[in-house]
Design an enzyme around this catalytic site. Structure first.
Site, mmCIF file in Angstrom:
data_model
loop_
_atom_site.group_PDB
_atom_site.id
_atom_site.type_symbol
_atom_site.label_atom_id
_atom_site.label_comp_id
_atom_site.label_asym_id
_atom_site.label_seq_id
_atom_site.Cartn_x
_atom_site.Cartn_y
_atom_site.Cartn_z
ATOM 1 N N ASP A 1 37.824 51.065 39.693
ATOM 2 C CA ASP A 1 38.302 51.421 41.034
ATOM 3 C C ASP A 1 39.227 52.624 41.028
ATOM 4 O O ASP A 1 39.260 53.401 41.984
ATOM 5 C CB ASP A 1 39.029 50.227 41.664
ATOM 6 N N SER B 1 36.882 36.980 33.941
ATOM 7 C CA SER B 1 38.307 36.744 34.119
ATOM 8 C C SER B 1 39.145 37.977 33.784
ATOM 9 O O SER B 1 39.072 38.980 34.476
ATOM 10 C CB SER B 1 38.699 35.531 33.264
ATOM 11 N N LYS C 1 34.489 35.513 37.695
ATOM 12 C CA LYS C 1 35.548 34.500 37.687
ATOM 13 C C LYS C 1 36.820 35.190 38.151
ATOM 14 O O LYS C 1 37.559 35.758 37.364
ATOM 15 C CB LYS C 1 35.703 33.913 36.289
#
Length: 403
Positions: A320, A309, A334
């Site tokens: 990224d 999460s 999740k």
């Protein structure tokens, strides 16, 4: 029971089921975290629906109950059961109705203010079981020897399954000084614990300096306020002239989205995309860093299968955007966000409303994030809480990369 009174009861049930949850109400949204790793967004919403067929069916069942049922009818329980069943029909593991008492406990937990034994739990739908994500350090559960991956099969001799997560959480809590019995399944073996409850104090962030002037920050949760605590703990390390940083997200089941974003901002450039969310109408929203970064040293993030999460939001943003290398094993996967809708009677609906993606639009939900360097712990240490630094293969790989 008179016909007039029955009609009044029908109207109450219909009003709560069809109006309180899905009528045109402007509701307040909380931004809390639960132990299932829920990521909570913050917005104001209107919700509407029409379903006359449900009203007819419920009235038919009520007539049967009044005619046939041998026993006393608890109107509050009947109404609550109708609502819970209606919401459960969505078959979403993260969407649920909570009565007033459950809502109060939910918000207390999110702020790290509760009496219990100190564990984070989640529901494992594949195993149909409640699984321990991690005990909180120095709490009764931690001292008793509860471990990540333990299945909680019984509480006080009553058996529970995955969908009973909230019930189990409430059964485990209680008055300080009282005891609770847990039956645990670990590696196919049944273990029994009797643990004394106490007021739980959560340390959101732990810090220390490792050899080579490498700072270490372990994030245990993303509860309210942990973003500021993270900054404070880093400033303490900065004063000790750390030259690199390890952020440990292992066994962190998530929490408040805003806290994860706040922490991501400390290591990101201003206006850099940190998170992409998509709603049911495929509307995209880009969350970008609003501030200049305060951490400008090489960074490694440690992750594992229990990093979920909000942990995945932070790890995905840093990976990224090229701000950190990820070391460990694939994360939980999740990648959906819930809104917490507080109703006028104090009850609430936690409902999945958005899916989130990393800045490069990589999907997380049911997939997880692959680390840049996959490193597994030795099998005998996988569920160990305290691992010597020299034996922690994931930590040692992080140190190697930073040196």
């Amino acid at each position: 029971m008179s016909s007039e009174k029955r009609q009044k009861i029908y109207k109450i049930i219909m009003l709560i089921v069809l109006v309180a949850i899905v009528s045109s109400l402007l509701t307040t949204i909380a931004i809390y975290k639960t132990s299932d790793g829920t990521s909570i967004g913050k917005k104001y919403v209107f919700v509407t629906s029409k379903n006359s067929d449900l009203s007819t069916r419920l009235e038919s069942f009520r007539k049967i109950i009044d005619t046939k049922f041998l026993g006393e009818v608890n109107e509050d329980k009947l109404t609550e059961g109708a609502i819970k069943g209606y919401i459960a029909g969505l078959q979403d593991p993260y969407t649920e109705y909570m009565n007033k008492e459950e809502m109060e406990e939910f918000t207390q937990d999110a702020m790290g203010n509760f009496v219990g034994i100190g564990i984070y739990m989640t529901k494992d739908t594949d195993k149909n079981a409640i699984v321990v994500i991690s005990p909180i350090k120095d709490t009764p559960a931690y001292k008793a020897g509860i471990l990540p991956g333990d299945i909680i099969s019984k509480v006080n001799d009553v058996e529970y399954k995955a969908d009973d997560l909230n019930v189990v959480a409430n059964r485990i809590k209680g008055e300080s000084g009282s005891k609770v019995k847990l039956e645990i399944i670990r590696d196919g073996k049944t273990l029994n614990f009797e643990i004394q409850r106490e007021k739980i104090k959560i340390n959101h962030v732990e810090n220390k300096v490792l050899d080579g002037n490498i700072g270490y920050l372990k994030l245990n949760t993303f509860d309210e306020g942990c973003g500021e605590e993270f900054k404070q703990k880093y400033e303490e390390l900065k004063k000790q002239n750390v030259k690199a940083l390890i952020v440990d997200l292992r066994n962190n089941g998530g929490g408040i989205v805003d806290e994860a974003i706040s922490i991501a901002e400390t290591m990101s450039d201003k206006d850099e995309t940190l998170l992409i969310t998509v709603d049911k109408n495929n509307n995209k929203e880009y969350t970008k860093s609003k501030n200049e970064k305060i951490i400008d040293v090489p960074i490694v993030v440690l992750v594992n299968g229990n990093s979920a999460s909000a942990s995945e939001i932070l790890a995905g943003a840093l990976k990224d955007n090229g701000k950190a290398k990820l070391v460990g094993t694939k994360t939980y996967g999740k990648g959906v966000i819930q809104e917490l809708i507080t109703l006028t009677d104090g009850s609430g609906l936690k409902i999945t409303t958005e899916e989130y993606y990393t800045p490069k639009e990589n999907k997380i939900n049911k997939i997880g994030i692959e680390p840049d360097e996959e490193v597994k712990l030795p099998a005998e240490l996988e569920n160990t809480l305290e691992i010597e630094e020299s034996k922690d293969t994931q930590l040692q790989k992080a140190i190697e990369l930073l040196k």
